[in-house]
Design a protein around this motif. Structure first.
Motif, PDB file in Angstrom:
ATOM      1  N   ILE A 268       1.743   4.834   1.861  1.00  0.00           N
ATOM      2  CA  ILE A 268       1.221   4.582   0.516  1.00  0.00           C
ATOM      3  C   ILE A 268       2.332   4.006  -0.355  1.00  0.00           C
ATOM      4  O   ILE A 268       3.458   4.505  -0.343  1.00  0.00           O
TER       5      ILE A 268
ATOM      6  N   LEU B  28      -2.579   1.346  -0.101  1.00  0.00           N
ATOM      7  CA  LEU B  28      -2.526   2.047   1.171  1.00  0.00           C
ATOM      8  C   LEU B  28      -2.235   1.000   2.238  1.00  0.00           C
ATOM      9  O   LEU B  28      -3.018   0.080   2.434  1.00  0.00           O
TER      10      LEU B  28
ATOM     11  N   ASN C  27      -8.798   1.152  -5.057  1.00  0.00           N
ATOM     12  CA  ASN C  27      -7.425   1.157  -4.577  1.00  0.00           C
ATOM     13  C   ASN C  27      -7.323   0.153  -3.437  1.00  0.00           C
ATOM     14  O   ASN C  27      -8.227   0.058  -2.594  1.00  0.00           O
TER      15      ASN C  27
END
Length: 207
Positions: free
Chosen positions: A85, A149, A192
């Motif tokens: 991450i 990610l 995300n």
């Protein structure tokens, strides 16, 4: 277990143990990410100079890479996605200085101005990624997430085909950051960003 397999397993074990991506290790050693992948999959073996560099990097003896048996290790799978991450930053140089002061340690990995990592006792405690390298991603939008990610696999074409088949949401085509770094992106339900990287064989893409 032959020598190439044993060395490949040890490289894989030490890299994963420290939270280092194949690309990051390649940057440190001055080789391509594909070369690291081939070492880990026992398709090739590092020369003695790289063995010495690896032992110094990880503070282990060359014997541990060359001679130690590792019966409990599993061969890295062709289909497993490894992960990391990243904190998205506007100015990577300012952020490096900030976190070096905050964490009282130097950044240990910097990939062509794209990202940096900070480690403690050999393990990654923070990764940051340069906002400028996230193409087509509007970080000013309220609906977009603030982390990346990063997933990596040994065959990007096959993974692209798998994502396309399961149809979990929009994704980009495979593109290149530089000749040895290929990736595509998608977003999760909270927007995300997910960036998937890996060794790219165009023949691996299935219609």
């Amino acid at each position: 277990m032959d020598v190439k397999t044993r060395i490949g397993l040890k490289i894989y074990e030490q890299r994963v143990k420290r939270g280092i991506s194949q690309e990051a290790l390649a940057d440190l050693l001055g080789v391509s990410r594909q070369t690291v992948s081939k070492w880990e999959l026992a398709k090739a073996a590092p020369d003695i100079i790289k063995i010495v560099e690896l032992s110094k990097l990880w503070n282990i003896t060359t014997d541990e890479l060359l001679l130690e048996k590792a019966p409990d290790l599993l061969m890295p799978s062709e289909h497993i996605l490894n992960w990391g991450i990243y904190l998205i930053v506007n100015d990577v140089n300012k952020s490096i200085l900030f976190y070096e002061k905050l964490l009282n340690r130097k950044s240990t990995i910097i990939g062509a101005g794209r990202f940096a990592q900070f480690k403690f006792n050999g393990n990654c405690i923070l990764s940051i990624i340069n906002k400028r390298h996230l193409k087509n991603y509007d970080l000013e939008s309220a609906k977009h997430g603030k982390i990346v990610l990063n997933l990596w696999t040994t065959d990007l074409g096959k993974e692209f085909s798998r994502i396309k088949k399961i149809n979990i949401g929009p994704f980009t085509e495979i593109t290149s950051f530089h000749p040895t770094y290929h990736y595509f992106t998608l977003v999760d339900p909270d927007y995300n960003l997910i960036e998937i990287t890996g060794e790219f064989f165009e023949s691996g893409i299935l219609e």
